[in-house]
Design an enzyme around this catalytic site. Sequence first.
Site, PDB file in Angstrom:
ATOM      1  N   PHE A  27       4.354 -10.298  -9.575  1.00 44.71           N
ATOM      2  CA  PHE A  27       4.497 -10.252  -8.118  1.00 44.71           C
ATOM      3  C   PHE A  27       5.270 -11.517  -7.727  1.00 44.71           C
ATOM      4  CE2 PHE A  27       1.518 -10.136  -4.119  1.00 44.71           C
ATOM      5  CZ  PHE A  27       2.590  -9.785  -3.322  1.00 44.71           C
TER       6      PHE A  27
ATOM      7  N   PHE B  97      -7.765  -2.248   2.097  1.00 43.69           N
ATOM      8  CA  PHE B  97      -7.353  -3.354   1.229  1.00 43.69           C
ATOM      9  C   PHE B  97      -7.718  -4.704   1.858  1.00 43.69           C
ATOM     10  CE2 PHE B  97      -3.802  -5.914  -0.817  1.00 43.69           C
ATOM     11  CZ  PHE B  97      -4.392  -5.942  -2.072  1.00 43.69           C
TER      12      PHE B  97
ATOM     13  N   ARG C 219       6.014   4.941   2.102  1.00 42.23           N
ATOM     14  CA  ARG C 219       4.879   5.852   2.331  1.00 42.23           C
ATOM     15  C   ARG C 219       4.704   5.978   3.839  1.00 42.23           C
ATOM     16  NH1 ARG C 219      -1.386   4.819   0.202  1.00 42.23           N
ATOM     17  NH2 ARG C 219      -2.031   7.010   0.282  1.00 42.23           N
TER      18      ARG C 219
ATOM     19  N   HIS D 129       7.153  -7.425  -2.097  1.00 45.57           N
ATOM     20  CA  HIS D 129       6.917  -6.699  -0.838  1.00 45.57           C
ATOM     21  C   HIS D 129       7.809  -7.272   0.270  1.00 45.57           C
ATOM     22  CE1 HIS D 129       3.502  -4.493  -2.325  1.00 45.57           C
ATOM     23  NE2 HIS D 129       2.683  -5.517  -2.377  1.00 45.57           N
TER      24      HIS D 129
ATOM     25  N   SER E 297      -4.798   2.714   4.274  1.00 48.38           N
ATOM     26  CA  SER E 297      -4.938   2.082   2.963  1.00 48.38           C
ATOM     27  C   SER E 297      -4.977   0.561   3.104  1.00 48.38           C
ATOM     28  CB  SER E 297      -3.771   2.519   2.065  1.00 48.38           C
ATOM     29  OG  SER E 297      -3.904   1.969   0.779  1.00 48.38           O
TER      30      SER E 297
ATOM     31  N   LYS F 202       8.124  -7.231  -9.087  1.00 51.71           N
ATOM     32  CA  LYS F 202       7.522  -6.613  -7.893  1.00 51.71           C
ATOM     33  C   LYS F 202       7.690  -7.524  -6.684  1.00 51.71           C
ATOM     34  CE  LYS F 202       2.879  -6.271  -5.914  1.00 51.71           C
ATOM     35  NZ  LYS F 202       1.426  -6.180  -6.185  1.00 51.71           N
TER      36      LYS F 202
ATOM     37  N   LYS G  16       0.793  -1.241   0.000  1.00 52.31           N
ATOM     38  CA  LYS G  16       0.000   0.000   0.000  1.00 52.31           C
ATOM     39  C   LYS G  16       0.821   1.284   0.000  1.00 52.31           C
ATOM     40  CE  LYS G  16      -3.317  -1.101  -0.725  1.00 52.31           C
ATOM     41  NZ  LYS G  16      -3.575  -1.759  -2.044  1.00 52.31           N
TER      42      LYS G  16
HETATM   43  P1  A3P Z   1      -5.117   4.666  -1.022  1.00 54.32           P
HETATM   44  O1  A3P Z   1      -5.756   3.405  -0.504  1.00 54.32           O
HETATM   45  O2  A3P Z   1      -4.647   5.561   0.067  1.00 54.32           O
HETATM   46  O3  A3P Z   1      -5.971   5.385  -2.019  1.00 54.32           O
HETATM   47  P2  A3P Z   1      -0.147  -0.324  -3.727  1.00 54.32           P
HETATM   48  O4  A3P Z   1      -0.130  -0.171  -5.201  1.00 54.32           O
HETATM   49  O5  A3P Z   1       1.207  -0.389  -3.099  1.00 54.32           O
HETATM   50  O6  A3P Z   1      -1.059  -1.428  -3.292  1.00 54.32           O
HETATM   51  O7  A3P Z   1      -0.730   1.043  -3.123  1.00 54.32           O
HETATM   52  C1  A3P Z   1      -2.075   1.386  -3.330  1.00 54.32           C
HETATM   53  C2  A3P Z   1      -2.252   2.822  -2.898  1.00 54.32           C
HETATM   54  O8  A3P Z   1      -1.629   3.677  -3.867  1.00 54.32           O
HETATM   55  C3  A3P Z   1      -3.713   3.236  -2.844  1.00 54.32           C
HETATM   56  O9  A3P Z   1      -3.777   4.243  -1.817  1.00 54.32           O
HETATM   57  C4  A3P Z   1      -3.900   3.799  -4.230  1.00 54.32           C
HETATM   58  O10 A3P Z   1      -5.021   4.644  -4.372  1.00 54.32           O
HETATM   59  C5  A3P Z   1      -2.604   4.569  -4.402  1.00 54.32           C
HETATM   60  N1  A3P Z   1      -2.280   4.874  -5.803  1.00 54.32           N
HETATM   61  C6  A3P Z   1      -2.291   4.049  -6.850  1.00 54.32           C
HETATM   62  N2  A3P Z   1      -1.978   4.698  -7.993  1.00 54.32           N
HETATM   63  C7  A3P Z   1      -1.757   5.992  -7.640  1.00 54.32           C
HETATM   64  C8  A3P Z   1      -1.409   7.168  -8.375  1.00 54.32           C
HETATM   65  N3  A3P Z   1      -1.227   7.136  -9.695  1.00 54.32           N
HETATM   66  N4  A3P Z   1      -1.266   8.316  -7.671  1.00 54.32           N
HETATM   67  C9  A3P Z   1      -1.446   8.355  -6.346  1.00 54.32           C
HETATM   68  N5  A3P Z   1      -1.788   7.280  -5.605  1.00 54.32           N
HETATM   69  C10 A3P Z   1      -1.941   6.104  -6.235  1.00 54.32           C
END
Ligand code: A3P
Length: 293
Positions: free
Chosen positions: A81, A142, A130, A108, A138, A106, A48
């Site tokens: 992934f 999820f 982050r 984690h 977030s 990718k 996230k």
């Molecule tokens: P939020 O749940 O706060 O909206 P990951 O890809 O690591 O799973 O992270 C997902 C988070 O990144 C989500 O946060 C998602 O909305 C945000 N995200 C994905 N694409 C984005 C973009 N282009 N700009 C800003 N945030 C983005």
Amino acid sequence: PSIMENAQRQELGSIHGIPLYSYFVEKWAQVDAFQARPDDLLISTYPKSGTTWISEIVDMIYNDGDEEKCKRDAIFNRVPFMEMSCPGLISGTEQLATLPSARIVKTHLPVQLLPVSFWEQDCKMIYVARNAKDVAVSYYHFYLMAKMHPDPGTWNEFLQTFMAGEVAYGSWYDHVKGWWEKKKDYRILFLFYEDMKEDPKRETEKVIKFLGKELKKEVVDKILHHTSFQEMKKNPTTNYEMMPTWAMDHSVSPFMRKGMSGDWKNFFTVAQNEIFDAHYEEQMKGSTFRCQM
Ligand code: A3P
């Protein structure tokens, strides 16, 4: 029960003390033995933290800003992934084995669990961090929408679980500290989600430079437009709507949820925030890692 039902709301397993989805644990030997290639690019994040965002930026750079090429497949197939495994689905390692160079991988995984071949091959890596509060918010959403997670309980319950490092991939604090230390000795570009929000052009240019590319201004502009939150939210190849609904239910909470910094202020109570801050300070004591909240 079918494979789909089996994949739902399972308790986490663990690998070397790090909580992880039990299907990933079952196939751990394949991950551990993964053979990185010298021209692999590793994208590493705590969940996230902007994984999908940086993945799309990198694939756009690799394709010189050609968005049609990036729409060739879903992001989870273009940037596999690595440690992913689920009965009935091709695993991350199997998917990667079929991809031509140069691959974008990718993960984690915390540093200590990364397959050694990545260090041996001295692969370039991009880590995105982050701030912990927005990650917790977030991650909670999820957990609600992605059914491979255990039930998160209430927001308050989930926050305790998160702080205790009992969520998938373990402690956020250890994850960021571990990668922050590694960057001293390896080719790691360390980015922050908050910086990417603040100045996407500046941060994207860092990535372009790190990858040894030179792109025209028009191409950079195209990349910035295509990887904005609004564009990625409506793009079926980046918004995870190509995942089966038994795995991710966007009606509960969309994968592309808010995409902003500081949304934690809408969820943390004053009391939760005080407890969190005190715990944060203790966990991060002695580290030079800093991030904007
Ligand atoms: P939020 O749940 O706060 O909206 P990951 O890809 O690591 O799973 O992270 C997902 C988070 O990144 C989500 O946060 C998602 O909305 C945000 N995200 C994905 N694409 C984005 C973009 N282009 N700009 C800003 N945030 C983005």
